[in-house]
Design a protein around this motif. Structure first.
Motif, short mmCIF file in Angstrom:
data_model
loop_
_atom_site.label_atom_id
_atom_site.label_comp_id
_atom_site.label_asym_id
_atom_site.label_seq_id
_atom_site.Cartn_x
_atom_site.Cartn_y
_atom_site.Cartn_z
N ARG A 27 3.00 -6.14 15.86
CA ARG A 27 3.88 -6.32 16.76
C ARG A 27 2.99 -7.41 17.72
NH1 ARG A 27 4.64 -1.94 18.21
NH2 ARG A 27 3.10 -1.51 19.73
N LYS A 28 1.89 -7.03 17.92
CA LYS A 28 0.91 -7.85 18.90
C LYS A 28 0.67 -9.23 18.33
CE LYS A 28 -1.71 -4.07 20.61
NZ LYS A 28 -1.22 -4.33 22.19
N MET A 29 0.80 -9.20 16.77
CA MET A 29 0.72 -10.71 16.09
C MET A 29 1.97 -11.41 15.93
SD MET A 29 -2.60 -10.03 13.59
CE MET A 29 -2.56 -12.00 13.43
N GLU A 30 2.88 -10.67 15.94
CA GLU A 30 4.57 -11.22 15.73
C GLU A 30 4.53 -11.95 14.56
OE1 GLU A 30 5.05 -14.22 18.73
OE2 GLU A 30 5.31 -12.89 20.52
N LEU A 31 4.06 -10.95 13.61
CA LEU A 31 4.14 -11.15 12.09
C LEU A 31 5.00 -9.99 11.37
CD1 LEU A 31 0.59 -12.31 11.22
CD2 LEU A 31 2.67 -13.84 11.32
N PRO A 32 5.48 -10.12 10.23
CA PRO A 32 6.07 -9.00 9.49
C PRO A 32 4.95 -7.87 9.32
CG PRO A 32 6.67 -11.27 8.64
CD PRO A 32 5.75 -11.78 9.43
N LYS A 33 5.27 -6.68 9.41
CA LYS A 33 4.44 -5.67 8.99
C LYS A 33 3.99 -6.01 7.48
CE LYS A 33 4.04 -0.76 8.71
NZ LYS A 33 4.73 0.63 8.95
N SER A 34 4.84 -6.24 6.62
CA SER A 34 4.36 -6.42 5.22
C SER A 34 3.00 -7.56 5.09
CB SER A 34 5.42 -6.86 4.26
OG SER A 34 6.12 -8.11 4.72
N THR A 35 3.27 -8.58 5.98
CA THR A 35 2.33 -9.64 5.93
C THR A 35 0.95 -9.01 6.39
OG1 THR A 35 3.91 -11.40 6.15
CG2 THR A 35 1.67 -11.91 6.81
N VAL A 36 0.90 -8.37 7.41
CA VAL A 36 -0.22 -7.70 8.08
C VAL A 36 -0.98 -6.77 7.20
CG1 VAL A 36 -1.15 -6.54 10.01
CG2 VAL A 36 0.55 -8.05 10.54
N GLN A 37 0.01 -6.09 6.65
CA GLN A 37 -0.53 -4.98 5.52
C GLN A 37 -1.27 -5.62 4.24
OE1 GLN A 37 2.46 -2.29 4.25
NE2 GLN A 37 1.16 -0.99 2.96
N ARG A 38 -0.55 -6.61 3.80
CA ARG A 38 -1.32 -7.47 2.66
C ARG A 38 -2.63 -7.98 3.15
NH1 ARG A 38 3.68 -9.63 1.60
NH2 ARG A 38 3.57 -11.35 2.82
N CYS A 39 -2.92 -8.62 4.37
CA CYS A 39 -4.03 -9.04 4.81
C CYS A 39 -5.15 -7.85 5.01
CB CYS A 39 -3.94 -9.68 6.10
SG CYS A 39 -2.90 -11.23 6.15
N ILE A 40 -4.63 -6.87 5.53
CA ILE A 40 -5.38 -5.48 5.80
C ILE A 40 -6.18 -4.83 4.35
CG2 ILE A 40 -5.58 -3.11 6.37
CD1 ILE A 40 -5.78 -4.88 8.65
N GLU A 41 -5.19 -4.88 3.58
CA GLU A 41 -5.63 -4.23 2.01
C GLU A 41 -6.47 -5.61 1.47
OE1 GLU A 41 -1.95 -4.23 0.20
OE2 GLU A 41 -1.28 -2.48 0.85
N THR A 42 -6.43 -6.72 1.81
CA THR A 42 -7.38 -7.60 1.10
C THR A 42 -8.68 -7.42 2.00
OG1 THR A 42 -5.77 -9.20 0.47
CG2 THR A 42 -7.99 -10.09 0.89
N LEU A 43 -8.65 -7.22 3.34
CA LEU A 43 -9.94 -7.23 4.08
C LEU A 43 -10.73 -6.03 3.51
CD1 LEU A 43 -8.64 -8.69 7.25
CD2 LEU A 43 -10.21 -9.71 5.92
N ALA A 44 -9.97 -4.99 3.40
CA ALA A 44 -10.23 -3.58 3.17
C ALA A 44 -11.00 -3.67 1.78
CB ALA A 44 -9.39 -2.60 3.07
N ILE A 45 -10.59 -4.37 0.87
CA ILE A 45 -11.00 -4.64 -0.56
C ILE A 45 -12.49 -5.26 -0.46
CG2 ILE A 45 -10.99 -5.86 -2.92
CD1 ILE A 45 -7.83 -4.86 -2.78
#
Length: 248
Positions: A27-45
């Motif tokens: 919400r803060k980034m005004e991006l789809p949740k699915s997009t943010v989730q993919r980024c977070i998963e990549t950063l976590a790996i």
């Protein structure tokens, strides 16, 4: 925006908002949740972010970005040159000394030597703040050229505390006064009850590469003390600048 740039943007927003959940971050980034989730998963790996706990499902930045930042700072010898001076200043003044570096419109705290007082001004290493709200940031602005200062002011000035200057004319006058004095002052503009005094550390071309500050509770920093400390911080910042192997 490429996936790499999106991941970097997510990491930077996460660093400012942590701990934060996926929905709030999206919400803060005004991006789809699915997009943010993919980024977070990549950063976590990659080891750059981690979940605070399974119960909260909120994310935080790991220690890895800080380790990378320390490596970048050490490349120019900044921390090694600054620490002896910071230790000396803290011993002489009994106050907290901060070292910070500029990052676009923000200042980032990279080292700290604490005051021995039980009541002291402390900010966490890695903390970010708008340039115009902190003494370190103001010192960097004062050492920047007029075009850079004007551009910073024109892009908007956010308020951190009720004391933060946000009127362009006030900020401009404050920075100009810092240029004349050789040091900048933040009077509860970043943290309520805290006054800090800073001076820019410049490279051999005169560009600000860092800033050095002394921070203390308001009651220990009346105007007379500010005027005493200011020239001391200016001399210390110049001492560090002369010692740097300018490899930034």
């Amino acid at each position: 925006m490429s996936s790499t740039l999106q991941a970097i943007a997510v990491l930077e927003m996460l660093a400012r908002e942590q701990p934060v959940g996926l929905s709030d971050l999206a919400r803060k980034m005004e991006l789809p949740k699915s997009t943010v989730q993919r980024c977070i998963e990549t950063l976590a790996i990659a080891g750059w972010v981690a979940m605070e706990s399974p119960a909260t499902k909120r994310w935080v930045v790991s220690i890895r970005p800080f380790a990378v930042a320390v490596t970048a700072i050490e490349r120019g010898g900044l921390r090694d040159r600054a620490l002896p001076v910071m230790n000396r200043l803290s011993a002489e003044t009994d106050e907290t000394i901060h070292l910070a570096v500029p990052d676009k419109r923000e200042i980032v705290l990279v080292e700290r030597v604490d005051s021995p007082h039980a009541l002291r001004a402390v900010a966490p290493v890695g903390m970010r703040a708008p340039l115009h709200a902190s003494s370190n940031g103001k010192a960097v602005l004062a050492a920047s050229n007029d075009d850079e200062l004007a551009s910073y002011i024109e892009d908007g000035l956010s308020s951190i505390t009720s004391h933060t200057m946000t009127a362009p004319a006030d900020v401009l006058a404050d920075i100009r006064a810092a240029r004349v004095a050789g040091y900048a002052v933040s009077r509860e503009e970043l943290q309520d009850g805290v006054v800090s005094v800073a001076s820019a550390i410049r490279d051999n071309s005169g560009r600000p590469v860092a800033a050095l500050s002394l921070s203390a509770p308001r009651d220990r920093m009346p105007e007379k003390r500010v005027r005493e400390v200011g020239p001391v911080m200016h001399a210390a910042a110049e001492e560090i600048g002369r010692q740097l192997a300018f490899g930034f």
